[in-house]
Scaffold this motif. Structure first.
Motif, PDB file in Angstrom:
ATOM      1  N   TYR A   1      25.783  53.018  17.215  1.00  0.00           N
ATOM      2  CA  TYR A   1      26.519  53.977  18.041  1.00  0.00           C
ATOM      3  C   TYR A   1      26.094  55.405  17.743  1.00  0.00           C
ATOM      4  O   TYR A   1      26.198  55.880  16.623  1.00  0.00           O
ATOM      5  CB  TYR A   1      28.034  53.848  17.816  1.00  0.00           C
ATOM      6  CG  TYR A   1      28.825  54.674  18.804  1.00  0.00           C
ATOM      7  CD1 TYR A   1      29.142  54.175  20.067  1.00  0.00           C
ATOM      8  CD2 TYR A   1      29.217  55.977  18.502  1.00  0.00           C
ATOM      9  CE1 TYR A   1      29.825  54.932  20.990  1.00  0.00           C
ATOM     10  CE2 TYR A   1      29.901  56.745  19.424  1.00  0.00           C
ATOM     11  CZ  TYR A   1      30.204  56.222  20.666  1.00  0.00           C
ATOM     12  OH  TYR A   1      30.877  56.980  21.573  1.00  0.00           O
ATOM     13  N   SER A   2      25.601  56.082  18.759  1.00  0.00           N
ATOM     14  CA  SER A   2      25.196  57.463  18.520  1.00  0.00           C
ATOM     15  C   SER A   2      25.496  58.345  19.736  1.00  0.00           C
ATOM     16  O   SER A   2      24.812  59.314  19.988  1.00  0.00           O
ATOM     17  CB  SER A   2      23.714  57.537  18.158  1.00  0.00           C
ATOM     18  OG  SER A   2      22.962  57.069  19.259  1.00  0.00           O
ATOM     19  N   GLU A   3      26.531  57.929  20.506  1.00  0.00           N
ATOM     20  CA  GLU A   3      26.954  58.742  21.644  1.00  0.00           C
ATOM     21  C   GLU A   3      27.884  59.846  21.159  1.00  0.00           C
ATOM     22  O   GLU A   3      28.497  59.742  20.104  1.00  0.00           O
ATOM     23  CB  GLU A   3      27.698  57.878  22.671  1.00  0.00           C
ATOM     24  CG  GLU A   3      26.869  56.754  23.272  1.00  0.00           C
ATOM     25  CD  GLU A   3      25.641  57.272  24.010  1.00  0.00           C
ATOM     26  OE1 GLU A   3      25.791  58.205  24.820  1.00  0.00           O
ATOM     27  OE2 GLU A   3      24.542  56.756  23.748  1.00  0.00           O
ATOM     28  N   MET A   4      27.992  60.866  21.980  1.00  0.00           N
ATOM     29  CA  MET A   4      28.866  61.994  21.648  1.00  0.00           C
ATOM     30  C   MET A   4      30.332  61.541  21.573  1.00  0.00           C
ATOM     31  O   MET A   4      30.803  60.820  22.437  1.00  0.00           O
ATOM     32  CB  MET A   4      28.701  63.038  22.755  1.00  0.00           C
ATOM     33  CG  MET A   4      29.315  64.369  22.451  1.00  0.00           C
ATOM     34  SD  MET A   4      29.143  65.505  23.880  1.00  0.00           S
ATOM     35  CE  MET A   4      27.370  65.706  23.999  1.00  0.00           C
TER      36      MET A   4
ATOM     37  N   ILE B   1      28.055  64.213  17.297  1.00  0.00           N
ATOM     38  CA  ILE B   1      27.179  63.074  17.597  1.00  0.00           C
ATOM     39  C   ILE B   1      26.917  62.364  16.273  1.00  0.00           C
ATOM     40  O   ILE B   1      26.258  62.916  15.390  1.00  0.00           O
ATOM     41  CB  ILE B   1      25.859  63.528  18.239  1.00  0.00           C
ATOM     42  CG1 ILE B   1      26.168  64.310  19.529  1.00  0.00           C
ATOM     43  CG2 ILE B   1      24.961  62.324  18.539  1.00  0.00           C
ATOM     44  CD1 ILE B   1      24.975  65.019  20.117  1.00  0.00           C
TER      45      ILE B   1
ATOM     46  N   THR C   1      22.490  68.438  25.754  1.00  0.00           N
ATOM     47  CA  THR C   1      23.637  68.013  24.946  1.00  0.00           C
ATOM     48  C   THR C   1      24.768  69.043  25.039  1.00  0.00           C
ATOM     49  O   THR C   1      25.936  68.703  25.210  1.00  0.00           O
ATOM     50  CB  THR C   1      23.202  67.867  23.464  1.00  0.00           C
ATOM     51  OG1 THR C   1      22.101  66.984  23.417  1.00  0.00           O
ATOM     52  CG2 THR C   1      24.324  67.322  22.608  1.00  0.00           C
TER      53      THR C   1
ATOM     54  N   GLU D   1      26.393  68.871  28.419  1.00  0.00           N
ATOM     55  CA  GLU D   1      27.215  67.664  28.546  1.00  0.00           C
ATOM     56  C   GLU D   1      28.590  67.917  27.913  1.00  0.00           C
ATOM     57  O   GLU D   1      29.633  67.607  28.493  1.00  0.00           O
ATOM     58  CB  GLU D   1      26.512  66.487  27.865  1.00  0.00           C
ATOM     59  CG  GLU D   1      27.218  65.151  28.065  1.00  0.00           C
ATOM     60  CD  GLU D   1      26.564  64.023  27.273  1.00  0.00           C
ATOM     61  OE1 GLU D   1      25.373  64.137  26.907  1.00  0.00           O
ATOM     62  OE2 GLU D   1      27.276  63.033  27.001  1.00  0.00           O
TER      63      GLU D   1
END
Ligand code: ZN
Length: 185
Positions: free
Chosen positions: A59-62, A90, A173, A176
């Motif tokens: 898992y490396s989503e914001m 992140i 990033t 977003e």
């Protein structure tokens, strides 16, 4: 740091006298004691357990938590400033419980502060604890020392931000994150 209760009580009493109040009148006689209890409660936010989970796979989503209500005190006038904190990071192998982000905000908020430093302290603490790919913190707050004195329109907010790592280096990033926190406003 433990509160020096006697010193605080004496100084509140002196303060009341200095502004022409009778500290022994009914409404004020327990005020020094109440302020001691208030500051003990404020101070209790300083320590908490930062639960960290290290096994998060790929898992490396914001991770974004927005609209965290906070209350702090401006160190120039000791009047409240308060508003919303928006936090994102992140992950890089570590995450923390979402409620812990609220605790981190409170850890640094319940003390004489300036909004800019509060913003940085939250970001740097998370950077240190989680060592993520990036951290972003945005605070929007109303300052009573401005609103009460009529220096500023009471509906206007002061906005501060601290961006670290990927939020600083990567425009996509950053955008977003900004889109996520501005969504629905
Ligand atoms: Zn102030």
């Amino acid at each position: 740091m433990v509160i020096d209760k006697e010193k605080l009580k004496k100084s509140v009493k002196l303060f009341l006298e200095a502004i022409g109040e009778d500290p022994d009148r009914e409404g004020l006689k327990d005020t020094p004691e109440r302020i001691v209890r208030l500051w003990e409660e404020f101070k209790s936010h300083e320590t908490f357990n930062m639960t960290i989970f290290e096994d998060i796979g790929e898992y490396s989503e914001m991770v974004v938590v927005k609209d965290i209500q906070f209350y702090s005190l401006c160190e120039h006038h000791l009047l409240p400033f308060f508003g919303k904190a928006h936090i994102a990071y992140i992950p890089e192998k570590k995450i923390c419980g979402l409620s812990k982000l609220v605790r981190v905000v409170n850890k640094f908020a319940y003390r004489p502060q300036v909004q800019e430093r509060l913003t940085s302290e939250i970001a740097e603490f998370l950077q240190e604890e989680l060592n993520p790919k990036g951290v972003a913190v945005v605070l929007e707050a109303e300052h009573l020392c401005m609103s009460m004195r009529g220096v500023k329109n009471p509906t206007s907010y002061t906005v501060t931000s601290k961006l670290l790592g990927a939020f600083m280096d990567n425009e996509k990033t950053r955008n977003e994150f900004l889109n996520l926190i501005n969504n629905g406003k």
